[in-house]
Structures are given as C-alpha cells and as structure tokens.
Design a protein around this motif. Structure first.
Motif, PDB file in Angstrom:
ATOM      1  N   MET A  65      52.291  37.436  36.034  1.00 16.06           N
ATOM      2  CA  MET A  65      53.137  37.222  37.208  1.00 16.06           C
ATOM      3  C   MET A  65      52.955  38.333  38.233  1.00 16.06           C
ATOM      4  SD  MET A  65      56.723  35.535  35.852  1.00 16.06           S
ATOM      5  CE  MET A  65      57.181  36.887  34.753  1.00 16.06           C
ATOM      6  N   LEU A  66      52.746  39.552  37.771  1.00 13.64           N
ATOM      7  CA  LEU A  66      52.511  40.662  38.699  1.00 13.64           C
ATOM      8  C   LEU A  66      51.201  40.476  39.453  1.00 13.64           C
ATOM      9  CD1 LEU A  66      53.650  43.668  36.471  1.00 13.64           C
ATOM     10  CD2 LEU A  66      54.896  42.631  38.382  1.00 13.64           C
ATOM     11  N   THR A  67      50.155  40.055  38.738  1.00  9.26           N
ATOM     12  CA  THR A  67      48.872  39.794  39.395  1.00  9.26           C
ATOM     13  C   THR A  67      49.002  38.671  40.405  1.00  9.26           C
ATOM     14  OG1 THR A  67      47.683  40.477  37.392  1.00  9.26           O
ATOM     15  CG2 THR A  67      46.452  39.195  39.021  1.00  9.26           C
ATOM     16  N   LEU A  68      49.681  37.602  40.014  1.00 14.01           N
ATOM     17  CA  LEU A  68      49.890  36.476  40.914  1.00 14.01           C
ATOM     18  C   LEU A  68      50.656  36.917  42.151  1.00 14.01           C
ATOM     19  CD1 LEU A  68      49.608  33.407  41.342  1.00 14.01           C
ATOM     20  CD2 LEU A  68      51.757  33.115  40.091  1.00 14.01           C
ATOM     21  N   ARG A  69      51.651  37.754  41.970  1.00  9.69           N
ATOM     22  CA  ARG A  69      52.412  38.297  43.106  1.00  9.69           C
ATOM     23  C   ARG A  69      51.485  39.039  44.068  1.00  9.69           C
ATOM     24  NH1 ARG A  69      55.355  43.652  41.785  1.00  9.69           N
ATOM     25  NH2 ARG A  69      53.113  44.145  41.735  1.00  9.69           N
ATOM     26  N   ASP A  70      50.649  39.921  43.519  1.00  9.71           N
ATOM     27  CA  ASP A  70      49.751  40.711  44.366  1.00  9.71           C
ATOM     28  C   ASP A  70      48.815  39.817  45.171  1.00  9.71           C
ATOM     29  OD1 ASP A  70      50.955  42.902  43.210  1.00  9.71           O
ATOM     30  OD2 ASP A  70      49.306  43.317  41.818  1.00  9.71           O
ATOM     31  N   LEU A  71      48.271  38.792  44.529  1.00  7.46           N
ATOM     32  CA  LEU A  71      47.331  37.896  45.204  1.00  7.46           C
ATOM     33  C   LEU A  71      48.019  37.085  46.301  1.00  7.46           C
ATOM     34  CD1 LEU A  71      45.336  36.618  42.083  1.00  7.46           C
ATOM     35  CD2 LEU A  71      44.601  38.306  43.777  1.00  7.46           C
ATOM     36  N   LEU A  72      49.230  36.624  46.029  1.00  8.02           N
ATOM     37  CA  LEU A  72      49.958  35.836  47.031  1.00  8.02           C
ATOM     38  C   LEU A  72      50.390  36.699  48.214  1.00  8.02           C
ATOM     39  CD1 LEU A  72      52.059  33.626  44.619  1.00  8.02           C
ATOM     40  CD2 LEU A  72      50.336  32.789  46.222  1.00  8.02           C
ATOM     41  N   GLN A  73      50.770  37.930  47.943  1.00 15.02           N
ATOM     42  CA  GLN A  73      51.146  38.832  49.043  1.00 15.02           C
ATOM     43  C   GLN A  73      49.947  39.102  49.943  1.00 15.02           C
ATOM     44  OE1 GLN A  73      54.958  41.369  47.299  1.00 15.02           O
ATOM     45  NE2 GLN A  73      52.919  42.257  47.085  1.00 15.02           N
ATOM     46  N   GLN A  74      48.780  39.294  49.329  1.00 16.28           N
ATOM     47  CA  GLN A  74      47.569  39.508  50.122  1.00 16.28           C
ATOM     48  C   GLN A  74      47.225  38.267  50.935  1.00 16.28           C
ATOM     49  OE1 GLN A  74      44.535  40.649  47.288  1.00 16.28           O
ATOM     50  NE2 GLN A  74      45.745  42.374  46.526  1.00 16.28           N
ATOM     51  N   LYS A  75      47.415  37.095  50.347  1.00 17.71           N
ATOM     52  CA  LYS A  75      47.039  35.840  50.994  1.00 17.71           C
ATOM     53  C   LYS A  75      47.995  35.463  52.118  1.00 17.71           C
ATOM     54  CE  LYS A  75      46.281  30.908  49.930  1.00 17.71           C
ATOM     55  NZ  LYS A  75      44.846  30.815  50.275  1.00 17.71           N
ATOM     56  N   GLN A  76      49.303  35.619  51.870  1.00 18.74           N
ATOM     57  CA  GLN A  76      50.296  35.110  52.814  1.00 18.74           C
ATOM     58  C   GLN A  76      50.922  36.183  53.695  1.00 18.74           C
ATOM     59  OE1 GLN A  76      53.115  32.640  50.606  1.00 18.74           O
ATOM     60  NE2 GLN A  76      51.655  30.963  50.562  1.00 18.74           N
ATOM     61  N   GLY A  77      50.727  37.450  53.335  1.00 19.11           N
ATOM     62  CA  GLY A  77      51.256  38.523  54.160  1.00 19.11           C
ATOM     63  C   GLY A  77      52.759  38.647  54.145  1.00 19.11           C
ATOM     64  N   VAL A  78      53.405  38.162  53.074  1.00 21.32           N
ATOM     65  CA  VAL A  78      54.855  38.296  52.936  1.00 21.32           C
ATOM     66  C   VAL A  78      55.175  38.914  51.581  1.00 21.32           C
ATOM     67  CG1 VAL A  78      55.330  36.320  54.425  1.00 21.32           C
ATOM     68  CG2 VAL A  78      55.110  35.981  51.962  1.00 21.32           C
ATOM     69  N   THR A  79      56.337  39.523  51.471  1.00 24.04           N
ATOM     70  CA  THR A  79      56.769  40.104  50.209  1.00 24.04           C
ATOM     71  C   THR A  79      57.149  38.999  49.233  1.00 24.04           C
ATOM     72  OG1 THR A  79      57.591  42.089  51.296  1.00 24.04           O
ATOM     73  CG2 THR A  79      58.444  41.625  49.094  1.00 24.04           C
ATOM     74  N   VAL A  80      56.653  39.106  47.994  1.00 25.82           N
ATOM     75  CA  VAL A  80      56.946  38.129  46.952  1.00 25.82           C
ATOM     76  C   VAL A  80      57.688  38.829  45.814  1.00 25.82           C
ATOM     77  CG1 VAL A  80      55.993  36.502  45.274  1.00 25.82           C
ATOM     78  CG2 VAL A  80      54.930  36.736  47.535  1.00 25.82           C
ATOM     79  N   GLN A  81      58.864  38.343  45.496  1.00 27.63           N
ATOM     80  CA  GLN A  81      59.674  38.905  44.414  1.00 27.63           C
ATOM     81  C   GLN A  81      59.331  38.227  43.099  1.00 27.63           C
ATOM     82  OE1 GLN A  81      63.876  38.011  44.693  1.00 27.63           O
ATOM     83  NE2 GLN A  81      64.475  39.789  43.489  1.00 27.63           N
ATOM     84  N   VAL A  82      59.381  38.984  41.999  1.00 26.69           N
ATOM     85  CA  VAL A  82      59.161  38.423  40.672  1.00 26.69           C
ATOM     86  C   VAL A  82      60.453  38.520  39.875  1.00 26.69           C
ATOM     87  CG1 VAL A  82      57.812  38.510  38.543  1.00 26.69           C
ATOM     88  CG2 VAL A  82      56.740  39.105  40.713  1.00 26.69           C
TER      89      VAL A  82
END
Length: 338
Positions: free
Chosen positions: A194-211
C-alpha cells in the motif's frame, strides 16, 4: 384401547421437520428482502454501532447495544465488557444469512451483530518494539521494491487511467510479525504494498494520498509503527466509513465479506481484491464470496485491468493468485440506498 401417546422418535422427527420448515421460511424471507434491494450494510448503521461500542468501552461496564434488523425491528445485544473482551462487530453476508449457523443465536435478519470477543493474542504481545517493527516494514518495502513484480506495478500504474485517488484503505492486512523476510510474512508485504502504491499514485496524480488500514489484530505497537511509516491504523468501523469515490480498496485474504460490504456502501475509484467469478463456492474459507450485488457492481461500474504479472510473485502466497485490479468507469453515477 388405543393410545394417543407419540413415540419419542416420532416426536423428535416431527420437531426436526418443523424446525427445517421454519429455517426454509426464514431463508425465503431473507432472499426476498435482499432481492428487493434493501442494503445489508449501511454507513449510518455502522457509525451508530461504532458510537455505542465506544461508549461501552469507555465505561468498561456491561451495556446494551441497540441495532435494527432487515425488517426495521429494533434488537438488543447485551455486552459484558471485560479486560480481555470487548464488543466487536461481526459481519454476515447474504450467504451466511441464508445458511443457519448453529453457533450463532442472533437473528438471521441481522447482517451486523455485536458480540463479546476475546482480544486477539497480538494485542497483548510483548515482543517487538515500535522501532523494530518500523525497521522490518522498511526492510520488506526495500526487498519488494527491488523486485521485478514491483517494476510491473510501476509500469501498470503509469499506463492506467484512474479517477482521482486521495485514499487507499486496506482491510484485513494482518498483524505485523517478528519475521522480516518478504517470503514469510504476507501481512508485512501487504502493508508495504500500500505504501508503494501510494507513492506511485502521488507521482502520477500530483495529489496527497492517505493510507488507512483496519484490522482487529493490531495492537498499540502495531498502530504506532504503522503511523511512523505513513499508515493510519483504525478500529472497526472507521475503515468502512473512510471509503468514498476517491478511494482504492485493497484486500487479499479477508475474513469478512469485504466485497459485499463495499457493494452496499460505496463505488470506490478502484479495488484490488479477488477477481469476481460466478463459479465461486461459499465456504468457511471464502467468507468474502461475491454476491449478485458484487457481480452487478463490477459489471456495471468497473473495468478490469490485467494484474497477473504483479500477483504472480515468487515465492507464492503474498497475493491471492486471482487478485485483480478494478478501475471505476466514469460514465455512471451512484447513490447508496438507505
């Protein structure tokens, strides 16, 4: 002279037949309610039960929890709070409601029941410190991110179009363990995934993602360690209440009907969970069996993205082999029924 006395065996058979007829009638009633579209699970009910449970936990005294069944009747659950027990919510999907469980006396018209449950052993574990738990989480994350499967995940996230994602919520990811080897501890891997997925989505979408993660196996050390690495560990029912249309739901080996609950309460941005198949057979080892509502949700609102190269990890066992990714279509709007 003719005796009217019944043979004890005949009486027992008659009683068994009557009970069987009652069970069939109750199952028919439940199926009718379900087919009419009445939700088994609502956020409103979960929120209300959560507040009542919190009040009992705060006083540590016996109490009564009030809930409502599928016909709108008010029911009472007596809770005897103790040092090693607490009120816990037990979720029953449609298949569990249709099959009478002799070990549960509560009405089959209650999809959520509240019982006194013993704390899982992990809650009283004296083993690893928060620092060691954090170290093992980072160690497993490094092992996973250096492998070819993570490279496949990076490529997949990069090329897949998602609705906006601001949250990842994991259910039943498991207790943190003393073993930091990636091959031996799927629960540790699931959190780091989930942490890796968070990092990838933040890079892709440019928004903060909470886990966010919900699991009854977490103890205080687990929650503190997860907080350090960026995961908010919550108690039931707060994880369900976090799920909205900007959420990715993640679950691999759940012991509750996660897919059925989500089908009633939300249409997340995406789900990473067991592929929905009509041939699934309900059993105690598959409490998260896909219901007709789950099938309809996936068919009408989601498209499946090939997740095979990510889940075929070596060693096996870190993912359910038929885990897949569902991404929501943007063409339809949905509102939960109450």
């Amino acid at each position: 002279m003719v005796s009217n006395a019944q043979n004890p065996q005949d009486e027992a058979l008659s009683s068994a037949n009557e009970e069987q007829l009652q069970d069939l009638a109750e199952a028919k009633r439940i199926r009718h309610i379900y087919n009419s579209g009445v939700p088994l699970f609502t956020k409103e009910q979960m929120r209300d039960l959560g507040k009542q449970m919190a009040a009992i936990k705060a006083t540590r005294n016996p109490g009564i929890i009030h809930t409502t069944d599928l016909q709108g009747n008010t029911m009472e659950c007596l809770i005897n709070e103790g040092r090693r027990a607490q009120p816990s919510m037990i979720y029953r999907g449609i298949f569990q409601l249709l099959e009478k469980d002799p070990e549960i006396s509560e009405s089959r018209l209650l999809p959520i029941i509240v019982l006194d449950c013993e704390y899982p052993p992990g809650r009283f574990s004296k083993h690893l410190s928060v620092e060691k738990l954090v170290a093992q989480l980072y160690d497993v994350k490094a092992q996973w991110e250096s492998g070819p499967e993570c490279a496949e995940l990076r490529a997949l996230i990069k090329k897949t179009e998602f609705p906006r994602v601001r949250k990842i919520v994991g259910f039943g990811c498991g207790s943190l363990s003393e073993d930091s080897k990636l091959s031996n501890r799927p629960p540790i891997f699931q959190h780091t995934f989930m942490l890796t997925l968070r990092d990838l989505l933040q890079q892709k979408q440019g928004v903060t993602v909470q886990v966010v993660a919900q699991d009854p196996a977490y103890n205080v050390r687990h929650k503190d360690a997860l907080s350090v690495v960026g995961i908010k560990a919550v108690d039931d029912p707060d994880g369900w209440l976090e799920v909205d249309d900007e959420t990715i739901v993640f679950t691999v080996f759940p012991s509750v009907p996660v897919r059925q609950i989500i089908a009633d309460i939300a249409r997340p941005a995406a789900m990473i969970w067991r592929r929905v198949a009509r041939l699934e057979t309900y059993s105690s080892s598959l409490l998260d069996k896909a219901s007709p509502r789950v099938e309809g949700m996936v068919r009408d609102y989601y498209r499946e993205v090939d997740f095979t190269k990510v889940v075929n990890m070596k060693p096996p066992g870190l993912f359910d082999p038929i885990t897949t990714l569902y991404v929501r279509k943007e063409s339809r709007r949905w509102k939960p029924r109450h």
